[in-house]
Design a protein around this motif. Structure first.
Motif, mmCIF file in Angstrom:
data_model
loop_
_atom_site.group_PDB
_atom_site.id
_atom_site.type_symbol
_atom_site.label_atom_id
_atom_site.label_comp_id
_atom_site.label_asym_id
_atom_site.label_seq_id
_atom_site.Cartn_x
_atom_site.Cartn_y
_atom_site.Cartn_z
ATOM 1 N N GLY A 58 0.808 -1.218 0.000
ATOM 2 C CA GLY A 58 0.000 0.000 0.000
ATOM 3 C C GLY A 58 0.841 1.267 0.000
ATOM 4 O O GLY A 58 0.322 2.376 0.123
ATOM 5 N N VAL A 59 2.150 1.125 -0.143
ATOM 6 C CA VAL A 59 3.057 2.274 -0.221
ATOM 7 C C VAL A 59 3.110 2.710 -1.688
ATOM 8 O O VAL A 59 3.217 1.871 -2.577
ATOM 9 C CB VAL A 59 4.470 1.893 0.287
ATOM 10 C CG1 VAL A 59 5.454 3.029 0.102
ATOM 11 C CG2 VAL A 59 4.398 1.465 1.746
ATOM 12 N N PRO A 60 3.015 4.017 -1.950
ATOM 13 C CA PRO A 60 3.036 4.487 -3.336
ATOM 14 C C PRO A 60 4.239 3.959 -4.124
ATOM 15 O O PRO A 60 5.352 3.858 -3.594
ATOM 16 C CB PRO A 60 3.094 6.010 -3.208
ATOM 17 C CG PRO A 60 2.498 6.294 -1.868
ATOM 18 C CD PRO A 60 2.893 5.130 -1.002
ATOM 19 N N TYR A 61 3.993 3.656 -5.385
ATOM 20 C CA TYR A 61 5.015 3.110 -6.275
ATOM 21 C C TYR A 61 6.283 3.968 -6.263
ATOM 22 O O TYR A 61 7.389 3.447 -6.158
ATOM 23 C CB TYR A 61 4.453 3.008 -7.700
ATOM 24 C CG TYR A 61 5.441 2.496 -8.710
ATOM 25 C CD1 TYR A 61 5.580 1.129 -8.935
ATOM 26 C CD2 TYR A 61 6.234 3.374 -9.442
ATOM 27 C CE1 TYR A 61 6.492 0.656 -9.870
ATOM 28 C CE2 TYR A 61 7.144 2.908 -10.369
ATOM 29 C CZ TYR A 61 7.269 1.552 -10.585
ATOM 30 O OH TYR A 61 8.163 1.082 -11.495
ATOM 31 N N GLY A 62 6.142 5.278 -6.366
ATOM 32 C CA GLY A 62 7.295 6.175 -6.408
ATOM 33 C C GLY A 62 8.148 6.098 -5.154
ATOM 34 O O GLY A 62 9.380 6.168 -5.227
ATOM 35 N N THR A 63 7.499 5.938 -4.011
ATOM 36 C CA THR A 63 8.230 5.817 -2.746
ATOM 37 C C THR A 63 9.015 4.513 -2.713
ATOM 38 O O THR A 63 10.207 4.498 -2.367
ATOM 39 C CB THR A 63 7.260 5.886 -1.556
ATOM 40 O OG1 THR A 63 6.550 7.117 -1.605
ATOM 41 C CG2 THR A 63 7.991 5.762 -0.226
ATOM 42 N N VAL A 64 8.360 3.426 -3.088
ATOM 43 C CA VAL A 64 9.037 2.123 -3.103
ATOM 44 C C VAL A 64 10.213 2.160 -4.070
ATOM 45 O O VAL A 64 11.314 1.701 -3.753
ATOM 46 C CB VAL A 64 8.057 0.986 -3.474
ATOM 47 C CG1 VAL A 64 8.798 -0.335 -3.623
ATOM 48 C CG2 VAL A 64 6.957 0.863 -2.432
ATOM 49 N N LYS A 65 9.984 2.725 -5.246
ATOM 50 C CA LYS A 65 11.035 2.811 -6.263
ATOM 51 C C LYS A 65 12.242 3.580 -5.718
ATOM 52 O O LYS A 65 13.383 3.144 -5.856
ATOM 53 C CB LYS A 65 10.484 3.503 -7.509
ATOM 54 C CG LYS A 65 11.468 3.628 -8.636
ATOM 55 C CD LYS A 65 10.799 4.289 -9.835
ATOM 56 C CE LYS A 65 11.796 4.531 -10.937
ATOM 57 N NZ LYS A 65 11.166 5.201 -12.090
ATOM 58 N N ALA A 80 5.348 4.463 5.881
ATOM 59 C CA ALA A 80 5.682 3.598 4.741
ATOM 60 C C ALA A 80 6.514 2.408 5.217
ATOM 61 O O ALA A 80 6.277 1.267 4.807
ATOM 62 C CB ALA A 80 6.435 4.384 3.675
ATOM 63 N N LEU A 81 7.470 2.663 6.088
ATOM 64 C CA LEU A 81 8.321 1.592 6.604
ATOM 65 C C LEU A 81 7.506 0.555 7.364
ATOM 66 O O LEU A 81 7.720 -0.651 7.229
ATOM 67 C CB LEU A 81 9.407 2.190 7.497
ATOM 68 C CG LEU A 81 10.710 1.428 7.614
ATOM 69 C CD1 LEU A 81 11.381 1.253 6.275
ATOM 70 C CD2 LEU A 81 11.641 2.139 8.572
ATOM 71 N N CYS A 82 6.538 1.009 8.124
ATOM 72 C CA CYS A 82 5.661 0.108 8.873
ATOM 73 C C CYS A 82 4.839 -0.757 7.911
ATOM 74 O O CYS A 82 4.715 -1.970 8.095
ATOM 75 C CB CYS A 82 4.750 0.921 9.786
ATOM 76 S SG CYS A 82 3.709 -0.080 10.851
ATOM 77 N N LYS A 83 4.292 -0.156 6.870
ATOM 78 C CA LYS A 83 3.511 -0.902 5.870
ATOM 79 C C LYS A 83 4.384 -1.918 5.141
ATOM 80 O O LYS A 83 3.955 -3.044 4.881
ATOM 81 C CB LYS A 83 2.890 0.059 4.854
ATOM 82 C CG LYS A 83 1.769 0.897 5.408
ATOM 83 C CD LYS A 83 1.249 1.840 4.338
ATOM 84 C CE LYS A 83 0.117 2.707 4.848
ATOM 85 N NZ LYS A 83 -0.385 3.612 3.778
#
Length: 101
Positions: A58-65, A80-83
């Motif tokens: 559920g973390v936005p694609y751009g953040t994961v990238k 985001a880290l928790c998710k």
């Protein structure tokens, strides 16, 4: 960062406790200096690409990238880290290591 809510409804006290815990963890993480995120390592173990990590967490694609391609960071979004930790079924602390104090 655990909140047990038996009724399924979050009370003001629960929200305060969660916010306090998150603030403390943010201060701890930000005071550590540079960290290296291990998102790519965990994604590789699962055989997931960036889109799969994003979809499952559920973390936005751009953040994961960004986290996967540029893992050394001075700041990180703890939500985001928790998710991501939940998606990989690991502790949040497993997703990073301190590189520089």
């Amino acid at each position: 960062m655990e909140i047990a809510i038996a009724s399924g409804r979050q009370t003001e006290s629960d929200r305060f406790q969660y916010t306090s815990n998150l603030t403390a963890k943010t201060h701890y993480l930000s005071s550590m200096g540079l960290v290296r995120l291990r998102i790519q390592e965990f994604a590789d173990k699962q055989g997931w690409n960036i889109k799969e990590v994003s979809d499952r967490s559920g973390v936005p694609y751009g953040t994961v990238k960004t986290y996967m391609r540029l893992p050394e960071r001075a700041t990180v979004d703890l939500t985001a880290l928790c998710k991501l930790a939940r998606a990989f079924d690991v502790l949040m602390e497993d997703l990073f290591e301190v590189v520089e104090d």
